[in-house]
Design a protein around this motif. Structure first.
Motif, PDB file in Angstrom:
ATOM      1  N   ASP A 140      -4.633   2.499  -8.327  1.00 13.82           N
ATOM      2  CA  ASP A 140      -4.390   3.853  -7.835  1.00 13.82           C
ATOM      3  C   ASP A 140      -5.683   4.436  -7.282  1.00 13.82           C
ATOM      4  N   GLU A 141      -5.569   5.305  -6.290  1.00 15.65           N
ATOM      5  CA  GLU A 141      -6.722   5.924  -5.621  1.00 15.65           C
ATOM      6  C   GLU A 141      -7.708   4.863  -5.142  1.00 15.65           C
ATOM      7  N   ILE A 142      -7.201   3.878  -4.425  1.00 14.93           N
ATOM      8  CA  ILE A 142      -8.015   2.771  -3.921  1.00 14.93           C
ATOM      9  C   ILE A 142      -9.103   3.275  -2.964  1.00 14.93           C
ATOM     10  N   GLY A 143      -8.899   4.422  -2.350  1.00 16.30           N
ATOM     11  CA  GLY A 143      -9.877   4.980  -1.425  1.00 16.30           C
ATOM     12  C   GLY A 143     -11.161   5.408  -2.103  1.00 16.30           C
ATOM     13  N   GLU A 144     -11.149   5.542  -3.437  1.00 16.49           N
ATOM     14  CA  GLU A 144     -12.339   5.945  -4.176  1.00 16.49           C
ATOM     15  C   GLU A 144     -13.149   4.736  -4.668  1.00 16.49           C
TER      16      GLU A 144
ATOM     17  N   LEU B  96       0.859  -1.185   0.000  1.00 19.13           N
ATOM     18  CA  LEU B  96       0.000   0.000   0.000  1.00 19.13           C
ATOM     19  C   LEU B  96       0.894   1.233   0.000  1.00 19.13           C
ATOM     20  N   ILE B  97       0.740   2.079  -1.025  1.00 17.51           N
ATOM     21  CA  ILE B  97       1.578   3.261  -1.191  1.00 17.51           C
ATOM     22  C   ILE B  97       0.771   4.509  -0.830  1.00 17.51           C
ATOM     23  N   HIS B  98       1.311   5.305   0.084  1.00 16.47           N
ATOM     24  CA  HIS B  98       0.689   6.563   0.475  1.00 16.47           C
ATOM     25  C   HIS B  98       1.466   7.720  -0.137  1.00 16.47           C
TER      26      HIS B  98
ATOM     27  N   ASN C 238      -6.420   9.070   3.875  1.00 22.17           N
ATOM     28  CA  ASN C 238      -6.170   8.286   5.086  1.00 22.17           C
ATOM     29  C   ASN C 238      -7.200   7.169   5.151  1.00 22.17           C
ATOM     30  N   LEU C 239      -6.806   5.959   4.774  1.00 21.29           N
ATOM     31  CA  LEU C 239      -7.750   4.851   4.722  1.00 21.29           C
ATOM     32  C   LEU C 239      -8.288   4.495   6.105  1.00 21.29           C
ATOM     33  N   GLN C 240      -7.471   4.674   7.131  1.00 19.70           N
ATOM     34  CA  GLN C 240      -7.933   4.340   8.480  1.00 19.70           C
ATOM     35  C   GLN C 240      -9.090   5.247   8.895  1.00 19.70           C
ATOM     36  N   GLU C 241      -9.024   6.518   8.506  1.00 30.00           N
ATOM     37  CA  GLU C 241     -10.134   7.428   8.794  1.00 30.00           C
ATOM     38  C   GLU C 241     -11.371   7.027   7.993  1.00 30.00           C
ATOM     39  N   LEU C 242     -11.181   6.576   6.755  1.00 32.70           N
ATOM     40  CA  LEU C 242     -12.313   6.122   5.945  1.00 32.70           C
ATOM     41  C   LEU C 242     -12.951   4.883   6.556  1.00 32.70           C
ATOM     42  N   VAL C 243     -12.126   4.015   7.140  1.00 33.42           N
ATOM     43  CA  VAL C 243     -12.657   2.830   7.824  1.00 33.42           C
ATOM     44  C   VAL C 243     -13.521   3.257   9.004  1.00 33.42           C
ATOM     45  N   GLU C 244     -13.041   4.224   9.774  1.00 31.48           N
ATOM     46  CA  GLU C 244     -13.770   4.674  10.962  1.00 31.48           C
ATOM     47  C   GLU C 244     -15.089   5.334  10.610  1.00 31.48           C
ATOM     48  N   THR C 245     -15.173   5.956   9.430  1.00 30.50           N
ATOM     49  CA  THR C 245     -16.417   6.606   9.005  1.00 30.50           C
ATOM     50  C   THR C 245     -17.285   5.696   8.140  1.00 30.50           C
ATOM     51  N   GLY C 246     -16.881   4.431   7.990  1.00 28.83           N
ATOM     52  CA  GLY C 246     -17.681   3.471   7.247  1.00 28.83           C
ATOM     53  C   GLY C 246     -17.609   3.599   5.746  1.00 28.83           C
ATOM     54  N   GLN C 247     -16.588   4.289   5.231  1.00 25.08           N
ATOM     55  CA  GLN C 247     -16.457   4.482   3.786  1.00 25.08           C
ATOM     56  C   GLN C 247     -15.472   3.512   3.143  1.00 25.08           C
ATOM     57  N   PHE C 248     -14.814   2.705   3.974  1.00 20.12           N
ATOM     58  CA  PHE C 248     -13.864   1.720   3.453  1.00 20.12           C
ATOM     59  C   PHE C 248     -13.921   0.483   4.347  1.00 20.12           C
ATOM     60  N   ARG C 249     -13.894  -0.697   3.722  1.00 17.40           N
ATOM     61  CA  ARG C 249     -14.004  -1.946   4.468  1.00 17.40           C
ATOM     62  C   ARG C 249     -12.770  -2.171   5.341  1.00 17.40           C
ATOM     63  N   GLU C 250     -13.014  -2.482   6.597  1.00 19.10           N
ATOM     64  CA  GLU C 250     -11.915  -2.709   7.524  1.00 19.10           C
ATOM     65  C   GLU C 250     -11.116  -3.945   7.142  1.00 19.10           C
TER      66      GLU C 250
ATOM     67  N   GLN D  48      -2.658  -3.394   3.849  1.00 20.65           N
ATOM     68  CA  GLN D  48      -1.556  -2.746   4.547  1.00 20.65           C
ATOM     69  C   GLN D  48      -0.497  -3.719   5.066  1.00 20.65           C
ATOM     70  N   VAL D  49      -0.223  -4.776   4.307  1.00 24.06           N
ATOM     71  CA  VAL D  49       0.843  -5.708   4.689  1.00 24.06           C
ATOM     72  C   VAL D  49       2.176  -4.965   4.748  1.00 24.06           C
ATOM     73  N   ILE D  50       2.481  -4.236   3.688  1.00 24.50           N
ATOM     74  CA  ILE D  50       3.650  -3.363   3.634  1.00 24.50           C
ATOM     75  C   ILE D  50       3.170  -1.986   3.186  1.00 24.50           C
ATOM     76  N   GLU D  51       3.577  -0.939   3.891  1.00 29.67           N
ATOM     77  CA  GLU D  51       3.183   0.416   3.538  1.00 29.67           C
ATOM     78  C   GLU D  51       4.412   1.247   3.181  1.00 29.67           C
ATOM     79  N   LEU D  52       4.298   1.994   2.086  1.00 36.40           N
ATOM     80  CA  LEU D  52       5.358   2.905   1.652  1.00 36.40           C
ATOM     81  C   LEU D  52       4.816   4.324   1.651  1.00 36.40           C
ATOM     82  N   LYS D  53       5.660   5.279   1.998  1.00 38.72           N
ATOM     83  CA  LYS D  53       5.284   6.687   2.002  1.00 38.72           C
ATOM     84  C   LYS D  53       6.131   7.437   0.990  1.00 38.72           C
ATOM     85  N   ILE D  54       5.484   8.079   0.010  1.00 42.10           N
ATOM     86  CA  ILE D  54       6.195   8.883  -0.977  1.00 42.10           C
ATOM     87  C   ILE D  54       6.251  10.323  -0.465  1.00 42.10           C
ATOM     88  N   PRO D  55       7.428  10.897  -0.277  1.00 47.05           N
ATOM     89  CA  PRO D  55       7.509  12.259   0.259  1.00 47.05           C
ATOM     90  C   PRO D  55       7.037  13.294  -0.756  1.00 47.05           C
ATOM     91  N   PRO D  56       6.358  14.353  -0.307  1.00 50.95           N
ATOM     92  CA  PRO D  56       5.966  15.424  -1.229  1.00 50.95           C
ATOM     93  C   PRO D  56       7.189  16.195  -1.700  1.00 50.95           C
TER      94      PRO D  56
END
Length: 468
Positions: A238-242, A164-166, A282-294, A301-309
């Motif tokens: 890409d844009e898995i949150g949508e 999962l790439i952020h 923030n997928l965790q926030e989407l999970v908490e608001t019921g917009q993304f399956r927990e 999120q087995v492995i998470e990468l962060k791309i710096p701005p």
């Protein structure tokens, strides 16, 4: 010329592998067992290729005997369990016997290239930039966050785990996914990229999972989905949150069962894919608001990468700008211009809310509009733009960037040379809560797809709570 040690107890296979590698200009040393292999100085080898089943000790023993040398495991027991066990013990990769000659050569070259890149990155032990890798795949940069990202990619690429790439829009999440794919054992298979936000909600399931003839109005023939098209390779979402909730449930089944069922049928098809997902949300926030399956979130999120701005990458901005200029100049078959001192200062100081994507547009525009061998700051046309700061999921305009040659605006003054992008940002932020996406697009005189693309480039994603 790379020096390779082949550890194989079957003489015919060992000799055939030696001849194959020598035809590709590799130096080869042979051994029939782990004990025989260890009579050599293992630090002299760039790669060890070892059979898994050997007399005396298994081939994975070479991993501990030569901890600084990458080990490629060969196995006639082509089960996933044998491969996974070898990878857990530290093997760089595995290949099944009988192996394809081209596949073997490509795997060897890929591992050697990975090792060389990793060694370049690891040279930076004093905090200086000397010796740092400046590029991995199509990603460019030598700042500390990028060095860490390169290391993570090279470490996880050979494994089959989900990633999962952020990162903010325009930071290069797809380039990171491509680097993972290109440094994996699936490099010769396709990488299918899907932008979940760019596909209409009514078509997303059909696009991803395919459909049978007659499954819905307009389905005049059966169609393979993008998940099936990625079989044997990598699927990048890409844009898995949508992704809509129904499609999330189907995707979860693909991850869990490794099978896909087309729309309009009860029959499933097995698929072998490596899944990489990306999001600026923030997928965790989407999970908490019921917009993304927990359950899907924890699968991703087995492995998470962060791309710096881009704004936190220091001198990388100028490095990327020069690389982009050179690439565009070659495409246009013109000489690469230099950046003036003022242009370099402006590029360094600007906030770049659209990240690398905005920098790409600026460099391409500057190359087209510039006259002569040097690009001046005025051609960049970025001094009037107001950077965006994303806070609590919403982009807010801040004071415009100025330089010594541009007067600072006073309170109540209209920014006369504001760009069309400034107008777009202001209009969207003022009206997105009252208007639907369709209405916004109509008022702006653009399509919904173009509206979405501009939102992504300028860092103002659609709010979930707004109108559809």
């Amino acid at each position: 010329m790379a020096n390779i040690l082949v550890v194989e107890d079957e003489t015919i296979i060992r000799n055939a592998l030696r001849r194959l590698l020598e035809r590709h200009d590799f130096l080869v040393t042979e051994a029939g067992s782990v004990d025989e292999a260890c009579k050599n100085d293992l630090t002299e080898f760039d790669l060890i290729i070892s059979d898994l089943r050997l007399p005396g000790a298994e081939g994975t023993e070479m991993i501990t005997r030569a901890p600084e040398t990458p080990v490629l495991i060969m196995t006639s027991y082509a089960s996933m369990r044998s491969a996974v066990d070898a990878m857990k013990l530290g093997a760089q990769d595995y290949i099944a016997k009988p192996f394809d000659h081209d596949e073997m050569v490509q795997t060897v070259k890929r591992i050697l290239q990975q090792t060389q890149t990793q060694q370049t990155i690891n040279q930076d032990t004093t905090g200086s930039t000397k010796g740092r890798a400046t590029q991995l795949g199509q990603m460019v940069g030598q700042c500390a966050p990028m060095q860490q990202l390169y290391k993570q990619i090279l470490k996880i690429a050979p494994t089959p785990v989900t990633v999962l790439i952020h990162g903010e829009s325009g930071t290069g999440k797809e380039l990171a996914a491509k680097a993972i794919h290109d440094h994996s054992s699936r490099a010769k298979a396709p990488m299918i990229s899907v932008n979940c936000a760019a596909i209409p909600e009514s078509l997303i399931e059909s696009e991803l999972f395919g459909h049978e003839r007659g499954a819905f109005t307009g389905a005049v023939s059966a169609r393979q989905g993008l998940v099936e098209a990625a079989d044997g390779g990598t699927l990048f979402l890409d844009e898995i949150g949508e992704l809509p909730m129904e499609a999330q449930a189907r995707l979860l089944r693909v991850i869990q069962e490794r099978e896909v069922r087309r729309v309009g049928t009860v029959h499933s098809r097995k698929v072998d894919i490596r899944l990489i997902a990306a999001t600026h949300r923030n997928l965790q926030e989407l999970v908490e608001t019921g917009q993304f399956r927990e359950d899907l979130y924890y699968r991703l999120q087995v492995i998470e990468l962060k791309i710096p701005p881009l704004r936190v990458r220091g001198d990388d901005v100028l490095m990327i700008a020069e690389v982009l200029l050179d690439n565009y100049a070659k495409r246009m078959e013109v000489d690469t211009p230099n950046l003036s001192a003022q242009a370099r200062q402006l590029i360094s100081e600007y906030h770049w809310p659209g990240n690398v994507r905005e920098l790409e547009n600026a460099m391409q525009r500057a190359l087209i509009l510039s006259e002569g061998p040097e690009i001046d700051a005025a051609v960049l046309n970025i001094k009037a733009r107001r950077p965006l700061v994303v806070q609590a999921g919403r982009a807010e305009p801040v004071a415009p960037v100025t330089n010594a040659n541009s007067p600072a605006p006073t309170d109540g003054t209209v920014f006369e040379d504001a760009s069309l992008e400034d107008y777009f940002v202001q209009f969207v932020l003022e009206h997105e809560e009252q208007m639907s996406e369709t209405e916004l697009a109509q008022k702006l005189g653009i399509s919904r797809k173009n509206l979405w693309e501009r939102r992504q480039r300028l860092g103002i994603p659609r709010r979930k709570g707004g109108k559809g």
